[in-house]
Design an enzyme around this catalytic site. Structure first.
Site, PDB file in Angstrom:
ATOM      1  N   LYS A  28      43.025  35.709  45.834  1.00  0.00           N
ATOM      2  CA  LYS A  28      42.413  34.859  46.861  1.00  0.00           C
ATOM      3  C   LYS A  28      43.018  35.121  48.233  1.00  0.00           C
ATOM      4  O   LYS A  28      44.131  35.622  48.371  1.00  0.00           O
ATOM      5  CB  LYS A  28      42.564  33.387  46.478  1.00  0.00           C
ATOM      6  CG  LYS A  28      43.994  32.891  46.417  1.00  0.00           C
ATOM      7  CD  LYS A  28      44.053  31.446  45.968  1.00  0.00           C
ATOM      8  CE  LYS A  28      43.401  30.528  46.957  1.00  0.00           C
ATOM      9  NZ  LYS A  28      43.532  29.098  46.591  1.00  0.00           N
ATOM     10  N   GLY A  29      42.267  34.768  49.266  1.00  0.00           N
ATOM     11  CA  GLY A  29      42.679  35.040  50.631  1.00  0.00           C
ATOM     12  C   GLY A  29      44.042  34.474  50.974  1.00  0.00           C
ATOM     13  O   GLY A  29      44.349  33.324  50.664  1.00  0.00           O
ATOM     14  N   VAL A  54      35.015  27.044  51.651  1.00  0.00           N
ATOM     15  CA  VAL A  54      36.360  26.646  51.218  1.00  0.00           C
ATOM     16  C   VAL A  54      37.340  26.689  52.387  1.00  0.00           C
ATOM     17  O   VAL A  54      38.196  25.819  52.532  1.00  0.00           O
ATOM     18  CB  VAL A  54      36.837  27.526  50.052  1.00  0.00           C
ATOM     19  CG1 VAL A  54      38.300  27.221  49.715  1.00  0.00           C
ATOM     20  CG2 VAL A  54      35.953  27.292  48.829  1.00  0.00           C
ATOM     21  N   ASN A  82      43.975  39.963  49.391  1.00  0.00           N
ATOM     22  CA  ASN A  82      43.028  39.783  50.475  1.00  0.00           C
ATOM     23  C   ASN A  82      43.749  39.078  51.619  1.00  0.00           C
ATOM     24  O   ASN A  82      44.331  38.014  51.428  1.00  0.00           O
ATOM     25  CB  ASN A  82      41.829  38.961  49.982  1.00  0.00           C
ATOM     26  CG  ASN A  82      40.775  38.764  51.049  1.00  0.00           C
ATOM     27  OD1 ASN A  82      40.891  37.902  51.910  1.00  0.00           O
ATOM     28  ND2 ASN A  82      39.716  39.557  50.979  1.00  0.00           N
ATOM     29  N   CYS A 113      36.739  36.485  59.625  1.00  0.00           N
ATOM     30  CA  CYS A 113      37.405  35.288  60.146  1.00  0.00           C
ATOM     31  C   CYS A 113      37.146  35.133  61.645  1.00  0.00           C
ATOM     32  O   CYS A 113      36.992  36.114  62.364  1.00  0.00           O
ATOM     33  CB  CYS A 113      38.909  35.384  59.912  1.00  0.00           C
ATOM     34  SG  CYS A 113      39.361  35.502  58.174  1.00  0.00           S
ATOM     35  N   THR A 176      30.103  37.410  52.306  1.00  0.00           N
ATOM     36  CA  THR A 176      28.974  36.487  52.160  1.00  0.00           C
ATOM     37  C   THR A 176      28.080  36.456  53.398  1.00  0.00           C
ATOM     38  O   THR A 176      28.523  36.676  54.521  1.00  0.00           O
ATOM     39  CB  THR A 176      29.474  35.067  51.887  1.00  0.00           C
ATOM     40  OG1 THR A 176      30.399  34.689  52.918  1.00  0.00           O
ATOM     41  CG2 THR A 176      30.157  34.985  50.533  1.00  0.00           C
ATOM     42  N   GLY A 227      26.470  39.990  44.415  1.00  0.00           N
ATOM     43  CA  GLY A 227      25.479  39.589  43.437  1.00  0.00           C
ATOM     44  C   GLY A 227      25.437  40.379  42.151  1.00  0.00           C
ATOM     45  O   GLY A 227      24.457  40.317  41.413  1.00  0.00           O
TER      46      GLY A 227
END
Length: 285
Positions: A28-29, A54, A82, A113, A176, A227
């Site tokens: 995770k980031g 999130v 990440n 970001c 995304t 996807g």
């Protein structure tokens, strides 16, 4: 590989799937300082996908180095971090601290970001913004540098070229797509901040198109994601020019999806007389 934010640190899935059978786990980031993330609700289901906002909730890179790294360093696969930030200097400092960790062979930069010095515009939506982050990180990070590209741009190939020019070893795409859902009973957005990132099968055709465009433009390897739920989906990305793939949202539905996709690719290759996966990489380019 597993996509960042969909597989935790890998530890959460250790009882469900043999982690050493996955090609890589992108954790995770991670940011320089701890982040609380956005208010709830921050996830919403959509047709053929999901929205999330999130907000990169994590305890910061120093916590990761001291507490998470010792738990994941001996997992028998490629553990990739990440990295996110709000300025090129933040990205570079975070990357430098991870550079010192022997068992982390690569990082993936999330350049979607917002840039705090440029009115909140995401780094990844301009060539100059993307290049500034990659240049800063490349000066302080000496292992494999993957840059995760935003799809919310006019020409993703030119962003990829800007990253390549500043020393990126690879690019991954897509992150995304920006989306929104409205709760019609509450007459308010379904997510706390209004908009969020759309992932899942709905984005796959867009992702395949962008991978195809980027693979024809750059000389560095391309990692495809967006996807993927089965071997057929993954093979599309490979034929579009991706040298590797990441699976994200599908992990929430089936923790074993990465293994099933890997086996499915091998079965397809055997059935079509292919000696190696490299026989199909870029076949449609």
């Amino acid at each position: 590989m597993t996509a960042s934010g969909t597989f935790g640190y890998g530890l959460e899935f250790a009882d469900l799937v043999p982690l050493d059978k996955i090609g890589g786990i992108i954790v995770k980031g991670t940011t320089l300082k701890p982040r609380e993330g956005n208010d709830y609700p921050r996830m919403a289901e959509t047709p053929q996908g999901m929205l999330n906002c999130v907000g990169l909730q994590n305890k910061g890179v120093d916590y990761f180095c001291a507490h998470i790294y010792p738990q994941i360093k001996d997992i028998g696969t490629n553990m990739i971090v990440n990295v996110s930030g709000s300025s090129p200097e933040d990205y570079a400092e975070c990357a430098a601290r991870i550079d010192a960790l022997d068992r982390i062979p690569a990082i993936e930069l999330n350049i979607s970001c917002p840039n705090v010095h440029d009115g909140g515009m995401a780094f990844g939506v301009t060539c100059s913004g993307a290049a500034s982050v990659v240049k800063a990180v490349r000066a302080r990070y000496h292992k494999t540098l993957i840059v995760k590209l935003s799809p919310n741009v006019t020409d993703i190939a030119e962003i990829a070229l800007a990253c390549e020019a500043e020393g990126a070893d690879s690019v991954s795409l897509i992150n995304t797509l920006m989306g929104m859902s409205i709760d019609i009973e509450r007459r308010r957005p379904a997510l706390s901040i209004g908009t969020g990132g759309l992932s899942g099968p709905a984005v796959r055709p867009v992702a395949v198109r962008m991978v195809w465009q980027v693979a024809k433009a750059v000389r560095i390897p391309v990692v495809g994601l967006g996807g993927i739920t089965c071997a057929h989906d993954a093979i599309e990305f490979l034929m579009a020019g991706a040298s590797a793939i990441e699976i994200g949202t599908a992990n929430f539905i089936d923790p074993e999806v990465c293994l099933k996709v890997s086996h499915g690719i091998n079965d397809w290759l055997d059935a079509h007389g292919c000696a190696n996966v490299t026989d199909i990489i870029g076949a449609a380019c």
